[in-house]
Scaffold this motif. Structure first.
Motif, PDB file in Angstrom:
ATOM      1  N   UNK A  51       0.859  -1.186   0.000  1.00 44.14           N
ATOM      2  CA  UNK A  51       0.000   0.000   0.000  1.00 44.14           C
ATOM      3  C   UNK A  51       0.893   1.234   0.000  1.00 44.14           C
ATOM      4  N   UNK A  52       0.541   2.154  -0.809  1.00 44.92           N
ATOM      5  CA  UNK A  52       1.323   3.386  -0.906  1.00 44.92           C
ATOM      6  C   UNK A  52       0.508   4.522  -0.280  1.00 44.92           C
ATOM      7  N   UNK A  53       1.143   5.313   0.503  1.00 47.54           N
ATOM      8  CA  UNK A  53       0.461   6.454   1.125  1.00 47.54           C
ATOM      9  C   UNK A  53       1.141   7.729   0.658  1.00 47.54           C
ATOM     10  N   UNK A  54       0.358   8.742   0.402  1.00 48.75           N
ATOM     11  CA  UNK A  54       0.882  10.027  -0.035  1.00 48.75           C
ATOM     12  C   UNK A  54       1.108  10.899   1.208  1.00 48.75           C
ATOM     13  N   UNK A  55       2.209  11.535   1.257  1.00 48.57           N
ATOM     14  CA  UNK A  55       2.517  12.396   2.398  1.00 48.57           C
ATOM     15  C   UNK A  55       2.485  13.847   1.922  1.00 48.57           C
ATOM     16  N   UNK A  71      -2.066  10.838   3.945  1.00 47.03           N
ATOM     17  CA  UNK A  71      -3.377  10.547   3.370  1.00 47.03           C
ATOM     18  C   UNK A  71      -3.247   9.278   2.567  1.00 47.03           C
ATOM     19  N   UNK A  72      -4.117   8.399   2.823  1.00 47.32           N
ATOM     20  CA  UNK A  72      -3.980   7.139   2.083  1.00 47.32           C
ATOM     21  C   UNK A  72      -4.326   7.320   0.616  1.00 47.32           C
ATOM     22  N   UNK A  73      -3.510   6.717  -0.256  1.00 47.04           N
ATOM     23  CA  UNK A  73      -3.740   6.783  -1.688  1.00 47.04           C
ATOM     24  C   UNK A  73      -4.589   5.615  -2.142  1.00 47.04           C
ATOM     25  N   UNK A  74      -4.543   4.591  -1.426  1.00 40.57           N
ATOM     26  CA  UNK A  74      -5.335   3.419  -1.783  1.00 40.57           C
ATOM     27  C   UNK A  74      -6.270   3.112  -0.635  1.00 40.57           C
ATOM     28  N   UNK A  75      -7.095   2.185  -0.820  1.00 45.60           N
ATOM     29  CA  UNK A  75      -8.042   1.765   0.201  1.00 45.60           C
ATOM     30  C   UNK A  75      -7.255   1.280   1.403  1.00 45.60           C
ATOM     31  N   UNK A  76      -7.725   1.588   2.548  1.00 45.31           N
ATOM     32  CA  UNK A  76      -7.015   1.200   3.765  1.00 45.31           C
ATOM     33  C   UNK A  76      -6.902  -0.313   3.836  1.00 45.31           C
TER      34      UNK A  76
END
Length: 187
Positions: A156-160, A168-173
Motif C-alpha cells: 500500500x502506498x500512502x501520499x505524504x 493521506x492514504x492513496x489506496x483503500x485502507x
C-alpha cells in the motif's frame, strides 16, 4: 596279470605309480613309422604324459621285439593316468576358449546395445528438431497451474503532504488482520 622286473612283482589289479624301476633301461619307440631311441624310461613316460606317444605306440628294448606300450608293465600302469591328464588339460583348454568366446560375445553385445541406444537418442533428437512439436501448440506457455488462494499482499502506498505532515492514504485502507492465536500452555 603278474609282471616281474628284477625283484618287483605286482599283484593282479595293482599299478605302479611314480618313477619306473631303476633297472627299466632304455627303450626304442616308433613314431610315424620312424624308430626313435634308445631313450630312458623316464623320457618315454614324459612323452606319454605330454601326449606324444599313447598306449598303442610300439616300444622295444631291441629292434624286432615290438609290443604296444600298454603291455609293458611299468609303462602300461601310467596309461590311464596319462589319458586322464590329457583329458583334463583338453577340458581346461576348451573351457578357457569357451570363456574367451563368451567374453567376446558379451563385449560385442554391450557395444551393440550402446550403439543402438546412442543412435536411437540421436534419431529422437533429430526428429524432435525437425517436427518441432512445440511450435503449433503454444497454449502451454499461457497456462498456469492452480495455486492455493493466498491473501492479496500488494504493498500500500500512502501520499505524504509536507504541508499538513499528515499522511493521506492513496489506496483503500488495508484490512485489519486478526492476531494469531496464542499457543496454549498445558501446564
Amino acid at each position: 596279470m603278474n609282471a616281474s622286473s628284477g625283484n618287483i612283482v605286482l599283484p593282479q589289479g595293482e599299478a605302479l605309480h611314480g618313477k619306473p624301476p631303476p633297472d627299466a633301461g632304455e627303450w626304442l619307440f616308433k613314431e610315424s613309422e620312424q624308430v626313435l631311441g634308445p631313450v630312458p624310461a623316464e623320457l618315454l613316460l614324459t612323452k606319454l604324459y605330454e601326449g606324444h606317444v599313447n598306449a598303442d605306440t610300439p616300444v622295444a628294448r631291441e629292434v624286432g621285439q615290438w609290443k604296444p606300450l600298454r603291455e609293458v608293465w611299468f609303462l602300461g600302469a601310467h596309461v590311464p593316468r596319462a589319458r586322464q591328464k590329457l583329458e583334463l588339460e583338453t577340458a581346461i583348454q576348451d573351457r578357457t576358449e569357451l570363456g574367451a568366446k563368451h567374453t567376446r560375445i558379451r563385449i560385442a553385445m554391450a557395444a551393440l546395445t550402446f550403439a543402438l541406444l546412442f543412435v536411437g537418442s540421436l534419431g529422437m533428437a533429430r526428429w524432435t528438431m525437425i517436427a518441432r512439436p512445440w511450435e503449433d501448440k503454444t497454449d502451454w506457455l499461457a497456462r498456469r497451474p492452480d495455486f492455493a488462494a493466498l491473501p492479496d499482499r500488494t504493498p500500500r502506498v500512502a501520499m505524504v503532504d509536507k504541508k499538513k505532515e499528515e499522511a493521506t492514504p492513496a489506496a483503500v485502507a488495508e484490512p485489519q488482520r486478526e492476531p494469531a492465536p496464542a499457543a496454549a500452555n498445558d501446564d
